[in-house]
Design an enzyme around this catalytic site. Structure first.
Site, PDB file in Angstrom:
ATOM      1  N   LEU B  31      -3.974  -1.277   9.211  1.00 26.17           N
ATOM      2  CA  LEU B  31      -4.044   0.179   9.019  1.00 26.17           C
ATOM      3  C   LEU B  31      -2.851   0.890   9.643  1.00 26.17           C
ATOM      4  O   LEU B  31      -2.398   0.541  10.726  1.00 26.17           O
ATOM      5  CB  LEU B  31      -5.339   0.717   9.643  1.00 26.17           C
ATOM      6  N   GLY B  34      -0.900   6.202   6.932  1.00 28.91           N
ATOM      7  CA  GLY B  34      -1.301   6.502   5.554  1.00 28.91           C
ATOM      8  C   GLY B  34      -2.795   6.304   5.359  1.00 28.91           C
ATOM      9  O   GLY B  34      -3.484   7.162   4.796  1.00 28.91           O
ATOM     10  N   HIS B  35      -3.305   5.178   5.847  1.00 35.37           N
ATOM     11  CA  HIS B  35      -4.752   4.936   5.761  1.00 35.37           C
ATOM     12  C   HIS B  35      -5.523   5.978   6.565  1.00 35.37           C
ATOM     13  O   HIS B  35      -6.578   6.460   6.136  1.00 35.37           O
ATOM     14  CB  HIS B  35      -5.091   3.546   6.305  1.00 35.37           C
ATOM     15  N   GLN B  59      -4.794 -10.370  -6.272  1.00 38.58           N
ATOM     16  CA  GLN B  59      -3.782  -9.420  -6.728  1.00 38.58           C
ATOM     17  C   GLN B  59      -2.391  -9.773  -6.224  1.00 38.58           C
ATOM     18  O   GLN B  59      -1.435  -9.049  -6.517  1.00 38.58           O
ATOM     19  CB  GLN B  59      -4.170  -7.991  -6.328  1.00 38.58           C
ATOM     20  N   ALA B 148      -1.054   8.054  -2.859  1.00 40.88           N
ATOM     21  CA  ALA B 148      -0.163   8.280  -4.000  1.00 40.88           C
ATOM     22  C   ALA B 148       0.946   7.239  -4.072  1.00 40.88           C
ATOM     23  O   ALA B 148       1.550   7.065  -5.129  1.00 40.88           O
ATOM     24  CB  ALA B 148       0.442   9.688  -3.922  1.00 40.88           C
ATOM     25  N   ASP B 150       0.691   4.156  -4.266  1.00 35.55           N
ATOM     26  CA  ASP B 150       0.306   3.190  -5.291  1.00 35.55           C
ATOM     27  C   ASP B 150      -0.076   3.938  -6.570  1.00 35.55           C
ATOM     28  O   ASP B 150      -1.217   3.850  -7.052  1.00 35.55           O
ATOM     29  CB  ASP B 150      -0.842   2.319  -4.777  1.00 35.55           C
ATOM     30  N   ARG B 184       4.905   4.833   4.266  1.00 33.48           N
ATOM     31  CA  ARG B 184       4.195   3.908   5.162  1.00 33.48           C
ATOM     32  C   ARG B 184       3.518   2.818   4.334  1.00 33.48           C
ATOM     33  O   ARG B 184       2.891   3.082   3.312  1.00 33.48           O
ATOM     34  CB  ARG B 184       3.184   4.667   6.006  1.00 33.48           C
TER      35      ARG B 184
END
Lengths: 284, 284
Positions: B31, B34-35, B59, B148, B150, B184
């Site tokens: 983490l 951003g998280h 993934q 955002a 991703d 980040r």
């Protein structure tokens, strides 16, 4: 009984029913006694019953089969009301697959690739898995009821439901049969009288296999030969007649445990499937 | 705060929370701010917050990237507790993908096949869509929060969620950036000091494109050239630097409406992605 056409209306119709158990019978309509037996099972075990009627285009591999598939919604709705259905969900294709729809639920491996998967193509079970997942997520039932006639479909649906973690129990009820033994199917309505007589060899072939197994025959090739003889006597050359493990659908050479005998054959242009489970331990 | 490892325990932990809103932040752990900004947004809008930590193997297209992906669960749990998380769902791979697992949720078409789909392979977004659907069906949140950074993942997830009819809102929060502008990312921890200095050219390139658009440049090729110049100055040859429609991800030649500028580039062995939206109408 309410008839709803959209997922939003379905959710609204079921908003007050979540405290009790919800039973769900997904169908492509053209209801027959097989569907009604599923509805009776659902009625006995749940407070609210949902029936879906949707002829799912994405699971048809033959355009002619989709076009010819019987559509009898008015009569279906009457039968549903008589069977104690609370909500009929009968969406259009544009509700299930709006413009831009691009998602597929796909089950890989033998269970989806053998038998129906091999003969109808991979897209068939992709279509089945995708629509059943969508329907289950729309209804969010406690239990969904399927007929044993579609044995492989049940294996594939159970796999997808378990893998994705959908909290619905998948219940299977015995295949419903007409007096001549033919498994009830909406497609039976398309059989001519002569085709119908020949199609009755399909359950007779399965019965002969079951009888032979009950009499002690454990060699899968010998069991298949019995069934193929019966079919040949009616001029039927099946697409497949397979003796497989009921869970993995792996072919079995020796029937020393529970087995699924599955058949697909045409009577005229109409493609029919049927199956029977045999269990050497119980002799049934 | 509870830490649960199985879907069954997760459902039990959330059984009493369904009357209120449930906010969900899915992560691969490690983490960062951003998280935490996603958790703050979730905290402000929901009664119960669920954080998932799962480094999803399906993934990853590169085994080395999966192996090197940072795993810092003890610290993550501390940060989650400080951020007001109620339930941490941290399953093993065997809980998410038990033996026999065979189901894939796949989004087809350009949104999954371009950019990351083209460079990481189709399996990447199959893995993303499948795990996110599984996580959403396990948590059943009112809102799930994504960053955002991703952007394409959000487009693909939104498509799958809408198509399958999963009743969760997908919320997107702005990309969180370090002082040097770098978005980040858990992968930033793997950058050497020199790679880090070069990687800072990525947000500078996006900033140059945004500035040029704000100054009136609408030719996508000219905008791309500005960004490529900045990257080249830091010795970075990107995998892609694309100007696309933010919803369809179709390439744009003329930026006469909202556009997504997306980039993927390596700094040393570490692959980084970033993006910015530009809007000629607002000049931002």
């Amino acid at each position: 009984m309410r008839i709803v056409r959209t997922v939003a209306d379905l959710r609204a119709a079921l908003a007050g029913a979540r405290a009790g158990r919800i039973g769900f019978v997904p169908t492509m309509g053209a209801l027959h006694e097989g569907h009604l037996s599923l509805l009776r099972a659902a009625r006995a075990e749940n407070e609210t019953i949902v029936l879906s009627i949707f002829v799912n285009p994405t699971q048809f591999d033959e355009a002619a089969d989709l076009t010819a598939y019987p559509r009898t919604e008015d009569r279906d709705v009457e039968l549903a009301a008589s069977a104690g259905v609370d909500v009929v969900f009968a969406p259009d294709a544009s509700e299930m697959y709006p413009a831009g729809f691009a998602t597929t639920v796909s089950v890989s491996g033998r269970i989806a690739e053998t038998l129906e998967g091999a003969h109808r193509g991979r897209a068939h079970f992709d279509g089945v898995a995708t629509v059943v997942v969508k329907l289950l997520l729309a209804v969010l039932p406690d239990t969904a009821y399927f007929g044993a006639k579609d044995a492989q479909q049940v294996v594939v649906v159970r796999r997808a439901v378990a893998d994705l973690g959908i909290a619905a129990k998948i219940a299977v009820r015995p295949t419903s049969r007409d007096d001549d033994g033919l498994a009830r199917s909406s497609r039976n309505a398309r059989l001519s009288p002569d085709e119908r007589r020949r199609a009755a060899a399909i359950p007779r072939a399965l019965g002969a296999i079951r009888d032979a197994a009950a009499a002690g025959e454990t060699d899968a090739a010998a069991l298949r030969a019995r069934g193929l003889d019966v079919l040949a006597g009616a001029g039927i050359d099946p697409e497949y007649l397979a003796v497989v493990d009921p869970d993995t659908l792996e072919p079995m050479q020796v029937v020393d445990r529970r087995a699924l005998v599955a058949v697909a054959a045409r009577a005229g242009p109409t493609r029919l499937i049927d199956n029977v489970e045999i269990d050497p331990e119980t002799g049934r």
